[in-house]
Design a protein around this motif. Structure first.
Motif, PDB file in Angstrom:
ATOM      1  N   ASN A  24      -5.425   8.839   0.153  1.00  0.00           N
ATOM      2  CA  ASN A  24      -5.519   7.995  -1.024  1.00  0.00           C
ATOM      3  C   ASN A  24      -4.235   7.193  -1.159  1.00  0.00           C
ATOM      4  O   ASN A  24      -3.145   7.718  -0.971  1.00  0.00           O
ATOM      5  CB  ASN A  24      -5.714   8.851  -2.276  1.00  0.00           C
ATOM      6  CG  ASN A  24      -7.174   9.226  -2.439  1.00  0.00           C
ATOM      7  OD1 ASN A  24      -8.055   8.380  -2.266  1.00  0.00           O
ATOM      8  ND2 ASN A  24      -7.429  10.485  -2.723  1.00  0.00           N
ATOM      9  N   CYS A  25      -4.401   5.920  -1.460  1.00  0.00           N
ATOM     10  CA  CYS A  25      -3.244   5.043  -1.569  1.00  0.00           C
ATOM     11  C   CYS A  25      -3.361   4.209  -2.831  1.00  0.00           C
ATOM     12  O   CYS A  25      -4.467   3.884  -3.278  1.00  0.00           O
ATOM     13  CB  CYS A  25      -3.179   4.076  -0.383  1.00  0.00           C
ATOM     14  SG  CYS A  25      -2.934   4.903   1.187  1.00  0.00           S
ATOM     15  N   ARG A  46      10.355  -3.993   1.658  1.00  0.00           N
ATOM     16  CA  ARG A  46       9.809  -3.117   0.627  1.00  0.00           C
ATOM     17  C   ARG A  46       8.846  -2.119   1.251  1.00  0.00           C
ATOM     18  O   ARG A  46       8.052  -2.474   2.146  1.00  0.00           O
ATOM     19  CB  ARG A  46       9.056  -3.954  -0.435  1.00  0.00           C
ATOM     20  CG  ARG A  46       9.953  -4.861  -1.249  1.00  0.00           C
ATOM     21  CD  ARG A  46      10.918  -4.055  -2.097  1.00  0.00           C
ATOM     22  NE  ARG A  46      12.023  -4.875  -2.558  1.00  0.00           N
ATOM     23  CZ  ARG A  46      12.004  -5.561  -3.712  1.00  0.00           C
ATOM     24  NH1 ARG A  46      10.947  -5.502  -4.506  1.00  0.00           N
ATOM     25  NH2 ARG A  46      13.036  -6.283  -4.070  1.00  0.00           N
ATOM     26  N   LEU A  47       8.896  -0.885   0.780  1.00  0.00           N
ATOM     27  CA  LEU A  47       7.968   0.126   1.264  1.00  0.00           C
ATOM     28  C   LEU A  47       6.548  -0.287   0.918  1.00  0.00           C
ATOM     29  O   LEU A  47       6.314  -0.824  -0.169  1.00  0.00           O
ATOM     30  CB  LEU A  47       8.286   1.478   0.618  1.00  0.00           C
ATOM     31  CG  LEU A  47       9.694   2.011   0.874  1.00  0.00           C
ATOM     32  CD1 LEU A  47       9.965   3.242   0.033  1.00  0.00           C
ATOM     33  CD2 LEU A  47       9.887   2.317   2.347  1.00  0.00           C
ATOM     34  N   GLY A  48       5.645  -0.057   1.818  1.00  0.00           N
ATOM     35  CA  GLY A  48       4.251  -0.396   1.567  1.00  0.00           C
ATOM     36  C   GLY A  48       3.859  -1.770   2.077  1.00  0.00           C
ATOM     37  O   GLY A  48       2.671  -2.102   2.117  1.00  0.00           O
ATOM     38  N   ALA A  49       4.864  -2.566   2.483  1.00  0.00           N
ATOM     39  CA  ALA A  49       4.526  -3.849   3.120  1.00  0.00           C
ATOM     40  C   ALA A  49       3.888  -3.539   4.471  1.00  0.00           C
ATOM     41  O   ALA A  49       4.077  -2.465   5.021  1.00  0.00           O
ATOM     42  CB  ALA A  49       5.785  -4.677   3.318  1.00  0.00           C
ATOM     43  N   ILE A  60       0.873  -1.176   0.000  1.00  0.00           N
ATOM     44  CA  ILE A  60       0.000   0.000   0.000  1.00  0.00           C
ATOM     45  C   ILE A  60       0.909   1.224   0.000  1.00  0.00           C
ATOM     46  O   ILE A  60       1.728   1.402   0.902  1.00  0.00           O
ATOM     47  CB  ILE A  60      -0.902   0.012   1.249  1.00  0.00           C
ATOM     48  CG1 ILE A  60      -1.758  -1.250   1.298  1.00  0.00           C
ATOM     49  CG2 ILE A  60      -1.771   1.262   1.267  1.00  0.00           C
ATOM     50  CD1 ILE A  60      -2.430  -1.468   2.632  1.00  0.00           C
ATOM     51  N   LEU A  61       0.794   2.066  -1.020  1.00  0.00           N
ATOM     52  CA  LEU A  61       1.673   3.225  -1.135  1.00  0.00           C
ATOM     53  C   LEU A  61       0.855   4.508  -1.039  1.00  0.00           C
ATOM     54  O   LEU A  61       0.113   4.849  -1.956  1.00  0.00           O
ATOM     55  CB  LEU A  61       2.434   3.159  -2.463  1.00  0.00           C
ATOM     56  CG  LEU A  61       3.290   1.888  -2.607  1.00  0.00           C
ATOM     57  CD1 LEU A  61       3.705   1.671  -4.040  1.00  0.00           C
ATOM     58  CD2 LEU A  61       4.507   1.955  -1.708  1.00  0.00           C
ATOM     59  N   ILE A 100       4.363   0.177   5.868  1.00  0.00           N
ATOM     60  CA  ILE A 100       5.658   0.748   6.229  1.00  0.00           C
ATOM     61  C   ILE A 100       5.993   1.858   5.241  1.00  0.00           C
ATOM     62  O   ILE A 100       5.854   1.682   4.025  1.00  0.00           O
ATOM     63  CB  ILE A 100       6.729  -0.356   6.203  1.00  0.00           C
ATOM     64  CG1 ILE A 100       6.544  -1.241   7.432  1.00  0.00           C
ATOM     65  CG2 ILE A 100       8.133   0.227   6.161  1.00  0.00           C
ATOM     66  CD1 ILE A 100       7.186  -2.570   7.316  1.00  0.00           C
ATOM     67  N   GLY A 101       6.377   2.999   5.765  1.00  0.00           N
ATOM     68  CA  GLY A 101       6.698   4.125   4.896  1.00  0.00           C
ATOM     69  C   GLY A 101       8.179   4.438   4.933  1.00  0.00           C
ATOM     70  O   GLY A 101       8.959   3.739   5.586  1.00  0.00           O
TER      71      GLY A 101
END
Lengths: 304, 505
Positions: B99-100, B305-308, B36-37, B344-345
């Motif tokens: 928003n993602c 990874r970012l977004g995990a 999720i970004l 995670i950001g």
């Protein structure tokens, strides 16, 4: 924290006990019970939780400080009135712990001293046992032989009568021991970092400075400085009373100023004032100055 | 190497026993099933998605762009299919949804072709390198999240670069692990920064409880311009201005920035990301995260990874079955979060999984002054607390409220367990609102006064005009006196004529 302070008081209390007898015990018992009762009642009226306030020990500490400051044979209603006044007018009416501008114990003491000067200056002249002190406190009059005036008061009178100061200083052995007791207790608090060094050291330097100055001016009229350090409420005041964090200055520099001026005022009131000891009034006077001291002694902020 | 002496200590601060005994390996977290970004970044506008639901994307592909100077573009961190673009909860101070873009993994992790045109960075002009850093989506990875390109652009006369490897908050060890495992990348990242800023020296600061990281970097460093310095282990040593003070003995004035003194600070992880972006051409798609706390069996660092989701790596650390309190970022300055499903950001340097404990009850402030002894910027928290609590922002400003760095040292030592910093944050916010309000009021007042002035002016003008007109009219009337006489005469003539006629009949 308050409990540690109460433990630290014990050495001085034991010294008082040794010289004045069981009266000290009665006074503390009466004072602390009054404190618990008065605060509980007040909190009940204010509809606030009682337990956290009673268990924080601050009311008990106030009561104890007052109880050991007043003569051990003062009638029971003295300590009850004093503690009630201290906690109601000195603390709870301001909003409770942390909100009072004046040191509650000293407010109670000043109130008693002004209202009942006779009872407040009559000390036991020798050790009184359990029963004797009970009788003294609860209304059965003592023969005069067992009582005497406050040490500082009698010193003042005798100085006026022309006796030399050094001759008299030997008499105050009991005072010295009591003061030493409080000094040791105070050192314990310093070691445990429950109080910071600024106020006691500044307080004692204040006492030392002004009393040395007076002694240099006329050593037949004024007591030597070491006597001022070990008489009356000097050590109790320096380590236990002036260090009350709520009503003391709170910046490092401010604490030095606050302590130093209390020390000076103590001696000035003792020597030139109408009362035997000056700790209570000195502390109260400097309490008034605290907001001003704090405002003008803010430490340097990073980057400014 | 020239300088490895211990830097001087700053005033205040606290030493917190660091009882984490995690390994300094960096574990590769398994590829997440989905990421999720968030389009919302630390501050600024939401980025605009360049992809639609159903699109296939490759790892490192640009999926959202932004025109906001204080934001960075967003890249896909895994290869797969865009599964949704919708509002989700993100770990942000505001607690708001953003928003993602959600990507469902195809399990292949296929990368875009990497652009390595700046590999020999010494040949590239600094502006091009800054653009590349921006395009790689690099922000401060130490927890601040400030866009790196914004720090580097328009930099004039930069003398010193400080690389922050202090990692002063207890428990976090991701930077320590990064320095031990990637010393070469860190050093080359510093060299890139030296080239971009044309600075004469760079100092890497490491707390003296991280000897392994220190020697790893020391071993790799062949550059005379780079020195590695140990600083005493004490919390808030990593705060930018305090770090500058302890390293260079320069006190950045309140209200100005390090760059005003020709200094920039970057975190070690950021520097490594810069190296990856310039040398290998890789955009920022992963980071090292520490998972620690009393609720996990093995405190561990993961490259993830970012977004995990938080849950993906918490599970790998073997949490116990008790109820937990979750916290993202440091023990002191981090952010309490509610659930393990959050993504995670870039600023998620650490996840604390602590066993839920009852907090001690708050008691009244007794002005004991413990707080001003530990305040690293020399404030009087007990006074600030008094005024903040009573919403007297004017007085709080007198006691230098804006200089509070919110490090929470005061909270930590407060014997009455008062959340002091929280009160100060609220007071700052209140002060901001009040100043805004005052500004608005001032404008409204100005507008009102101008209206009043305009109405009066119009009325005056009108009155003047009317007076003029009246005067003119009167003048006219006065002129008309002769005519009146003529009329009167004419009337008389008519009358006499009539009379004559009458008499004639």
């Amino acid at each position: 924290m308050m409990r540690q302070v109460i433990y630290a008081l014990l050495l001085g209390v034991i010294a008082e006990f040794y010289f004045f007898g069981w009266g000290v015990f009665w006074q503390i018992l009466l004072g602390v019970s009054t404190a618990i009762l008065v605060e509980s009642a007040f909190l009940k009226i204010r509809k606030l939780p009682i337990k956290p306030v009673i268990t924080d020990g601050s009311g008990a500490l106030t009561a104890m400080l007052l109880a050991i400051s007043i003569p051990s044979i003062a009638p029971w209603w003295i300590v009850v009135l004093g503690v009630a006044f201290a906690l109601i007018f000195g603390k709870q009416l301001y909003g409770g712990l942390g909100h009072n501008p004046f040191n509650p114990a000293m407010l109670g003491y000043a109130f008693l001293l002004i209202s009942y000067p006779l009872q407040m200056t009559t000390w036991a002249a020798e050790f009184l046992n359990f029963a004797q002190s009970f009788e003294a406190i609860f209304g059965i009059n003592l023969p005069d032989a067992l009582t005497g005036a406050t040490k500082l008061d009698s010193l003042k009178t005798q100085l006026a009568l022309g006796k030399s100061a050094t001759e008299l200083s030997i008499n105050s052995i009991s005072q010295a021991w009591i003061n030493l007791g409080f000094l040791l207790g105070g050192l314990y608090l310093l070691a445990r970092k429950i109080i910071l060094w600024h106020i006691p050291i500044a307080f004692l330097s204040g006492v030392l400075t002004i009393s040395s100055l007076l002694f240099l001016i006329d050593n037949s009229l004024y007591l030597p400085p070491q006597n001022h350090l070990l008489l009356g409420g000097t050590m109790l005041g320096a380590f236990f009373i002036a260090t009350d964090p709520v009503s003391a200055a709170t910046t490092p520099k401010g604490r030095l100023i606050y302590g130093f001026f209390i020390g000076i005022l103590v001696v000035i009131i003792r020597v030139f004032g109408g009362y035997p000891d000056g700790v209570a009034f000195a502390v109260l006077l400097m309490n008034i100055a605290v907001p001003l001291i704090d405002y003008y002694t803010q430490p340097k902020v990073f980057g400014q | 190497m020239p300088n490895s002496a211990l830097a001087q200590e700053f005033q205040g601060g606290i030493v917190i026993a660091n009882n984490s005994s995690g390994s300094m390996k960096i574990v590769q977290a398994p590829l997440p099933d989905s990421v999720i970004l968030p389009l919302q970044q630390r501050i600024g506008d939401e980025a605009v998605a360049l992809v639609a639901v159903g699109d296939e994307v490759l790892t490192g592909q640009l999926i959202a762009e932004t025109t906001d100077y204080f934001c960075t573009p967003i890249h896909a961190t895994i290869s797969g299919i865009i599964s949704a673009i919708d509002k989700q909860i993100i770990p942000h101070k505001s607690g708001l949804k953003s928003n993602c873009i959600s990507i469902k993994s195809d399990g292949k992790d296929e990368w875009i072709s990497l652009n390595q045109q700046h590999k020999n960075f010494l040949q590239s002009p600094p502006e091009k390198l800054i653009d590349a850093i921006q395009a790689a989506g690099i922000v401060g990875l130490g927890g601040g999240g400030f866009p790196t390109h914004a720090k580097l652009k328009n930099l004039t006369n930069c003398q010193t670069i400080i690389i922050n490897g202090t990692e002063c908050e207890p428990g976090i060890m991701c930077d320590d692990a990064l320095m031990q495992n990637h010393p070469l990348e860190v050093i080359s990242g510093v060299e890139i920064l030296l080239h971009i800023c044309a600075a004469s020296r760079a100092i890497i600061a490491i707390e003296d409880d991280k000897p392994a990281a220190f020697s790893a970097l020391q071993k790799c460093n062949k550059n005379q311009q780079i020195s590695i310095v140990k600083i005493p282990t004490k919390y808030t040593s990593g705060a930018e201005k305090l770090l500058i003070k302890s390293l260079l003995n320069i006190e950045i004035p309140s209200g100005s920035f390090a760059s005003d003194e020709g200094i920039i600070c970057q975190n070690v992880a950021t520097v490594k990301a810069i190296s990856d972006a310039i040398i290998e051409g890789k955009p920022l798609v992963s980071r090292v995260v520490t998972v620690t706390g009393s609720g996990v069996a093995i405190p561990q660092n993961y490259e993830v990874r970012l977004g995990a989701k938080f849950a993906d790596i918490i599970a790998a650390s073997k949490p116990n079955n008790l109820p937990h309190n979750l916290r993202m970022g440091g023990l002191m300055m981090g952010l309490d979060v509610e659930n393990i499903g959050l993504p995670i950001g870039k600023i998620s340097n650490c996840i604390f999984v602590n066993n839920a404990e009852k907090k001690p009850a708050e008691q009244p402030c007794i002005r004991c002054g413990q707080c001003n002894l530990v305040c690293p910027v020399g404030l009087l928290p007990q006074q600030l607390f008094w005024w903040s609590k009573h919403k007297n922002t004017e007085k709080a400003m007198d006691y230098n409220l804006p200089d509070c760095i919110e490090c929470r040292c005061c909270d930590f030592v407060c014997p009455s367990h008062i959340p002091l910093a929280q009160h100060f944050v609220a007071a700052k916010e209140l002060n901001y609102q009040q100043t805004q309000q005052q500004y608005k009021t001032a404008i409204a007042k100005k507008r009102f006064e101008f209206r009043q002035f305009r109405l009066e002016r119009n009325a005056a003008e009108r009155a003047e005009m009317m007076a003029k007109k009246r005067a003119e009219l009167q003048k006219k009337m006065a002129n008309d006196k002769s005519q009146k006489a003529k009329i009167a005469k004419a009337l008389e003539r008519v009358k006499t004529k009539k009379d004559e006629n009458n008499s004639n009949i």
